[in-house]
Design an enzyme around this catalytic site. Structure first.
Site, mmCIF file in Angstrom:
data_model
loop_
_atom_site.group_PDB
_atom_site.id
_atom_site.type_symbol
_atom_site.label_atom_id
_atom_site.label_comp_id
_atom_site.label_asym_id
_atom_site.label_seq_id
_atom_site.Cartn_x
_atom_site.Cartn_y
_atom_site.Cartn_z
ATOM 1 N N GLY A 1 38.957 73.537 41.212
ATOM 2 C CA GLY A 1 38.168 74.511 40.460
ATOM 3 C C GLY A 1 36.728 74.538 40.908
ATOM 4 N N ASN A 2 35.877 75.130 40.071
ATOM 5 C CA ASN A 2 34.450 75.208 40.372
ATOM 6 C C ASN A 2 33.647 75.066 39.081
ATOM 7 O OD1 ASN A 2 33.951 77.992 39.236
ATOM 8 N ND2 ASN A 2 35.505 78.480 40.779
ATOM 9 N N ARG A 3 32.338 75.123 39.192
ATOM 10 C CA ARG A 3 31.459 74.799 38.072
ATOM 11 C C ARG A 3 31.079 76.007 37.212
ATOM 12 N NH1 ARG A 3 29.366 69.659 38.815
ATOM 13 N NH2 ARG A 3 29.607 68.780 40.910
#
Length: 396
Positions: free
Chosen positions: A203-205
């Site tokens: 995923g990402n932030r």
């Protein structure tokens, strides 16, 4: 600023107490005008104590002050929350049987309605016609949220979160134009997650804050808003229909399904470029030695697909992309703008304390065939308004 808070007779009237608190604590002078029915849910002493002003639902109280005229004339904003089907109908037809409907007729300031009622009432053709009439006259009618209603019923008709109604009202009070009235916009927000196994994902932030700011400001400017939210843990923006997704494939399907009916699509979500080639059905166990490498494959390019969709005359009039960069920000952004075929590309630098998960942002809006627009660091709503300014000019 002087705010009139109209409260009509629905079970959600108690939530208006929180909305009143938000207005007063931010320095606004608030006059509460309930209907007779609203006072059956929350009494006059509560409204008077929280607002610091006398409260009445009748035109016959304090007649020497001509309240049925003066309250509306002196307001900078009138917001009705909750707005029942009955109040929407009376407002649409210009009836004036109590202090609230008189106030609505005399007000020449912006008016915001936040409906709350059972799903069948909200979807009834009479209510839909009344809402359309009010919108055509310039009022902002926030679509209700979807959720638990009175009893065991669930569906569209729930009053949006008071904090989200408040944010829409703040944008209206700041004088933002109604230049998106009648327009349908689709906004992706958050960050996609690509499952490795039932426990882990890539995923990402991205928190979704910028996408939700875009939704909130679009609603305040009159748009009909759909948000495709990827793993966002925020209250739904008032007035927006929220479609929840997890992976890039799910986001792609939701965006492409909504795009043909939209005037504008804004791809603010951080969409994963890659996903694991194999998704394991059970948790991968830790073993001795080095773990096996996770092979990756490319995800669909949703922004590019939107451009292709428009070339078939089925796509939106304006397409907005986002580019989160760590270095060579403008050069990479210009290259992406040319490659993707979108109309605008919002470029911002990411890193520790920058962009992801923060309440503020700075950006450059790159415009195909036009001059870039620099947006200095400030609240993400300011970035959103800068984007909508350019979008509205292209729609015009």
């Amino acid at each position: 600023m002087k705010v009139v808070l109209g409260v009509s007779g629905g079970i959600a009237a108690y939530k208006a107490c929180e909305l009143l608190r938000l207005f007063t604590e931010s320095g606004h002078e608030v006059r509460v005008v309930p209907t007779r029915e609203a006072l059956r849910f929350v009494g006059e002493p509560t409204w008077a104590a929280l607002s610091g002003h006398p409260v009445s639902s009748e035109v016959w109280d304090d007649v020497h002050e001509v309240p049925h005229v003066r309250i509306g004339q002196g307001a900078d904003l009138v917001v009705v929350a909750p707005a029942t089907a009955d109040v929407l109908a009376r407002a649409a037809h210009g009836l004036a049987g109590d202090l609230l409907t008189n106030t609505l007729l005399t007000a020449r300031c912006p008016v915001v309605f936040a409906p709350a009622m059972h799903t069948e009432m909200w979807q009834h053709p009479a209510t839909r016609a009344n809402v359309e009439t009010l919108r055509e006259r310039g009022s902002i009618v926030i679509d209700p949220a979807v959720g638990r209603l009175t009893g065991a019923d669930t569906g569209p008709g729930r009053l949006p979160d008071p904090a989200e109604i408040f944010q829409v009202c703040l944008r209206v009070l700041r004088g933002r134009p109604r230049d998106l009235a009648g327009r349908k916009v689709v906004i992706s927000a958050g960050g996609t997650r690509e499952p490795i196994d039932p426990v882990r994902y890539i995923g990402n932030r991205s928190s979704g804050l910028q996408g939700y700011a875009l939704a909130r400001t679009a609603a305040a400017r009159g748009a009909e808003v759909t948000v495709v939210a990827a793993n966002v843990a925020l209250p739904d923006p008032a007035g927006a229909t929220v479609v929840r997704v997890e992976s890039t494939a799910e986001l792609r399907d939701a965006v492409l399904a909504a795009a043909p009916a939209a005037d504008v699509v804004v791809m603010a979500a951080a969409v994963a470029d890659f996903r694991p080639a194999v998704r394991h059905d059970s948790k991968i166990k830790k073993t001795d030695g080095e773990p096996e490498a996770i092979a990756l494959v490319k995800n669909p390019d949703v922004l590019a697909e939107l451009g292709e969709l428009r070339r078939t005359a089925l796509g939106p009039e304006v397409i907005v992309g986002f580019a989160a960069e760590t270095d060579d920000v403008l050069a990479n952004g210009q290259a992406k703008l040319a490659r993707k075929g979108c109309d605008l590309l919002v470029v911002n630098q990411v890193g520790p304390g920058l962009a992801f998960g923060t309440p503020d942002n700075a950006a450059v809006v790159l415009v195909a065939g036009g001059e870039p627009v620099e947006v200095p660091r400030g609240p993400k709503e300011d970035v959103a308004d800068a984007v909508w300014d350019v979008v509205a000019s292209r729609l015009a």
